[in-house]
Scaffold this motif. Structure first.
Motif, mmCIF file in Angstrom:
data_model
loop_
_atom_site.group_PDB
_atom_site.id
_atom_site.type_symbol
_atom_site.label_atom_id
_atom_site.label_comp_id
_atom_site.label_asym_id
_atom_site.label_seq_id
_atom_site.Cartn_x
_atom_site.Cartn_y
_atom_site.Cartn_z
ATOM 1 N N ALA A 1 -51.439 44.127 87.206
ATOM 2 C CA ALA A 1 -50.471 44.106 86.108
ATOM 3 C C ALA A 1 -50.063 45.497 85.635
ATOM 4 N N SER A 2 -50.996 46.452 85.708
ATOM 5 C CA SER A 2 -50.692 47.797 85.216
ATOM 6 C C SER A 2 -50.517 48.814 86.343
ATOM 7 N N SER A 3 -50.334 48.325 87.574
ATOM 8 C CA SER A 3 -50.299 49.228 88.728
ATOM 9 C C SER A 3 -48.904 49.511 89.261
ATOM 10 N N TYR A 4 -47.895 48.779 88.797
ATOM 11 C CA TYR A 4 -46.572 48.899 89.395
ATOM 12 C C TYR A 4 -45.532 49.350 88.375
ATOM 13 N N GLU A 5 -44.729 50.295 88.780
ATOM 14 C CA GLU A 5 -43.602 50.754 87.972
ATOM 15 C C GLU A 5 -42.408 49.834 88.147
ATOM 16 N N VAL A 6 -42.214 49.343 89.368
ATOM 17 C CA VAL A 6 -41.100 48.466 89.704
ATOM 18 C C VAL A 6 -41.623 47.341 90.576
ATOM 19 N N TYR A 7 -41.210 46.124 90.311
ATOM 20 C CA TYR A 7 -41.480 45.038 91.255
ATOM 21 C C TYR A 7 -40.399 43.962 91.112
ATOM 22 N N THR A 8 -39.969 43.435 92.238
ATOM 23 C CA THR A 8 -39.042 42.315 92.265
ATOM 24 C C THR A 8 -39.534 41.316 93.301
ATOM 25 N N LEU A 9 -39.354 40.051 93.005
ATOM 26 C CA LEU A 9 -39.790 38.975 93.884
ATOM 27 C C LEU A 9 -38.590 38.219 94.432
ATOM 28 N N GLU A 10 -38.689 37.845 95.686
ATOM 29 C CA GLU A 10 -37.677 37.022 96.332
ATOM 30 C C GLU A 10 -38.383 35.872 97.030
ATOM 31 N N ARG A 11 -37.757 34.715 97.025
ATOM 32 C CA ARG A 11 -38.295 33.560 97.732
ATOM 33 C C ARG A 11 -37.282 33.083 98.766
ATOM 34 N N HIS A 12 -37.790 32.710 99.910
ATOM 35 C CA HIS A 12 -36.928 32.327 101.034
ATOM 36 C C HIS A 12 -37.538 31.154 101.782
ATOM 37 N N LYS A 13 -36.735 30.546 102.627
ATOM 38 C CA LYS A 13 -37.216 29.556 103.584
ATOM 39 C C LYS A 13 -36.993 30.084 104.994
ATOM 40 N N LEU A 14 -37.987 29.919 105.811
ATOM 41 C CA LEU A 14 -37.882 30.213 107.240
ATOM 42 C C LEU A 14 -37.676 28.879 107.933
ATOM 43 N N ARG A 15 -36.634 28.769 108.751
ATOM 44 C CA ARG A 15 -36.242 27.464 109.305
ATOM 45 C C ARG A 15 -36.187 27.504 110.828
ATOM 46 N N LYS A 16 -36.727 26.462 111.432
ATOM 47 C CA LYS A 16 -36.638 26.248 112.879
ATOM 48 C C LYS A 16 -36.052 24.859 113.105
ATOM 49 N N LEU A 17 -34.908 24.786 113.807
ATOM 50 C CA LEU A 17 -34.232 23.524 114.065
ATOM 51 C C LEU A 17 -34.541 23.030 115.471
ATOM 52 N N ARG A 18 -34.650 21.729 115.624
ATOM 53 C CA ARG A 18 -34.859 21.141 116.938
ATOM 54 C C ARG A 18 -33.624 21.397 117.807
ATOM 55 N N GLY A 19 -33.843 21.727 119.039
ATOM 56 C CA GLY A 19 -32.739 22.029 119.951
ATOM 57 C C GLY A 19 -32.439 23.514 120.053
ATOM 58 N N GLU A 20 -33.081 24.302 119.188
ATOM 59 C CA GLU A 20 -32.932 25.755 119.228
ATOM 60 C C GLU A 20 -34.311 26.385 119.364
ATOM 61 N N ARG A 21 -34.362 27.591 119.883
ATOM 62 C CA ARG A 21 -35.644 28.279 120.028
ATOM 63 C C ARG A 21 -35.900 29.278 118.902
ATOM 64 N N GLY A 22 -34.846 29.804 118.300
ATOM 65 C CA GLY A 22 -34.992 30.833 117.291
ATOM 66 C C GLY A 22 -35.227 30.288 115.890
ATOM 67 N N VAL A 23 -35.492 31.217 114.955
ATOM 68 C CA VAL A 23 -35.689 30.880 113.552
ATOM 69 C C VAL A 23 -34.661 31.623 112.712
ATOM 70 N N THR A 24 -34.404 31.112 111.526
ATOM 71 C CA THR A 24 -33.438 31.729 110.618
ATOM 72 C C THR A 24 -34.009 31.753 109.205
ATOM 73 N N ILE A 25 -33.517 32.715 108.410
ATOM 74 C CA ILE A 25 -33.947 32.879 107.017
ATOM 75 C C ILE A 25 -32.857 32.348 106.091
ATOM 76 N N HIS A 26 -33.279 31.615 105.050
ATOM 77 C CA HIS A 26 -32.354 31.045 104.084
ATOM 78 C C HIS A 26 -32.911 31.230 102.671
ATOM 79 N N PRO A 27 -32.040 31.319 101.658
ATOM 80 C CA PRO A 27 -32.536 31.431 100.284
ATOM 81 C C PRO A 27 -33.341 30.195 99.898
ATOM 82 N N PHE A 28 -34.350 30.390 99.079
ATOM 83 C CA PHE A 28 -35.131 29.263 98.599
ATOM 84 C C PHE A 28 -34.298 28.482 97.595
ATOM 85 N N ASP A 29 -34.189 27.166 97.798
ATOM 86 C CA ASP A 29 -33.315 26.336 96.976
ATOM 87 C C ASP A 29 -34.071 25.533 95.919
#
Length: 265
Positions: free
Chosen positions: A231-259
């Protein structure tokens, strides 16, 4: 460093408003292949000035907070797999990931595929702390079996340490909180960068099997203690939340905002 904050503040805010790897699974009993607790410090440290900055550094709590020369990035810290899955043997990687001393209690099949792919996880530039999350890492190089489909919960923590803050106790508490979270279940990977030598900004991230797993980790004692130190160790901090998604029929992954909805699997 910063595992505790990577998922804690995100959940507090929320409550308030490659190719397939050549990896073999070895039956339990090959414990000599599994890193011991010392390897969580060895492999995280300062490097010589003559050393290639892209090579795997070795850190401990002191050298991590005061490196002797530039480090561009660290390998991922993956949660060790459950006992019934044995020990991973890495037969095709030049740089090995770090593994937690504690093992996950369980992992679903698609998350196991992601765990294997994340052995190749890395930032794509030394300036990763300044980039959007979907551009900071080599997501496009991570590949899973084509017939699998799932989402995962990701938290990113951008931070700048408070000048003069004591990093040693926080490092130790953070390490215990991380192992505690692995034992609790759901944490697939924790990755943390090295502060930019000019701006002091840093980036860390966790990938969880679900948001529920991340929320559950908040209540454990080592996590609470680490939060008090952080709590007293950081001058600046920001948090982000995301979803990592893998769809059937594809091999790769994609990043999306957390909804706000739990991940689909």
């Amino acid at each position: 460093m910063g595992f505790t904050l990577v998922h804690s503040y995100a959940e507090l805010v929320s409550s308030e408003s490659q190719h397939p790897l050549d990896i073999d699974l070895v039956a339990d009993g090959t414990e000599s292949e599994h890193p011991d607790s010392d390897n969580l410090d060895v492999g995280l440290g300062a490097i010589d000035t003559e050393r290639d900055p892209h090579e795997l550094p070795t850190f401990n709590s002191k050298s991590l907070t005061n490196p002797s020369s530039t480090v561009l990035y660290l390998p991922p810290l993956l949660s060790s797999l459950p006992h019934d899955l044995g020990v991973l043997l890495y037969t095709s990687l030049e740089q090995q990931p770090m593994l937690s001393e504690t093992r996950l209690p369980d992992i679903d099949p698609v998350s196991l595929s992601l765990h294997k792919a994340l052995h190749h996880f890395r930032p794509v530039t030394p300036y990763y702390a300044e980039l959007p999350y979907d551009e900071a890492f080599n997501w496009s190089e991570l590949e899973l079996p084509e017939d699998e489909e799932r989402e995962w919960y990701c938290v990113a923590f951008r931070s700048k340490r408070l000048p003069g803050s004591d990093s040693g106790p926080l490092y130790d508490a953070d390490k215990l909180a991380h192992e505690e979270a692995v034992l609790s279940g759901g944490l697939i990977m924790y990755w943390y960068g090295v502060p930019d030598p000019e701006t002091g900004m840093n980036l860390a991230t966790c990938i969880w099997q679900s948001r529920k797993h991340a929320v559950a980790a908040n209540s454990h004692p080592h996590h609470i203690r680490a939060m008090m130190l952080a709590a007293s160790s950081y001058e600046v901090y920001t948090l982000e939340r995301h979803k990592l998604r893998k769809l059937r029929g594809e091999r790769g992954v994609t990043i999306h905002p957390f909804d706000g909805a739990e991940v689909v699997w």
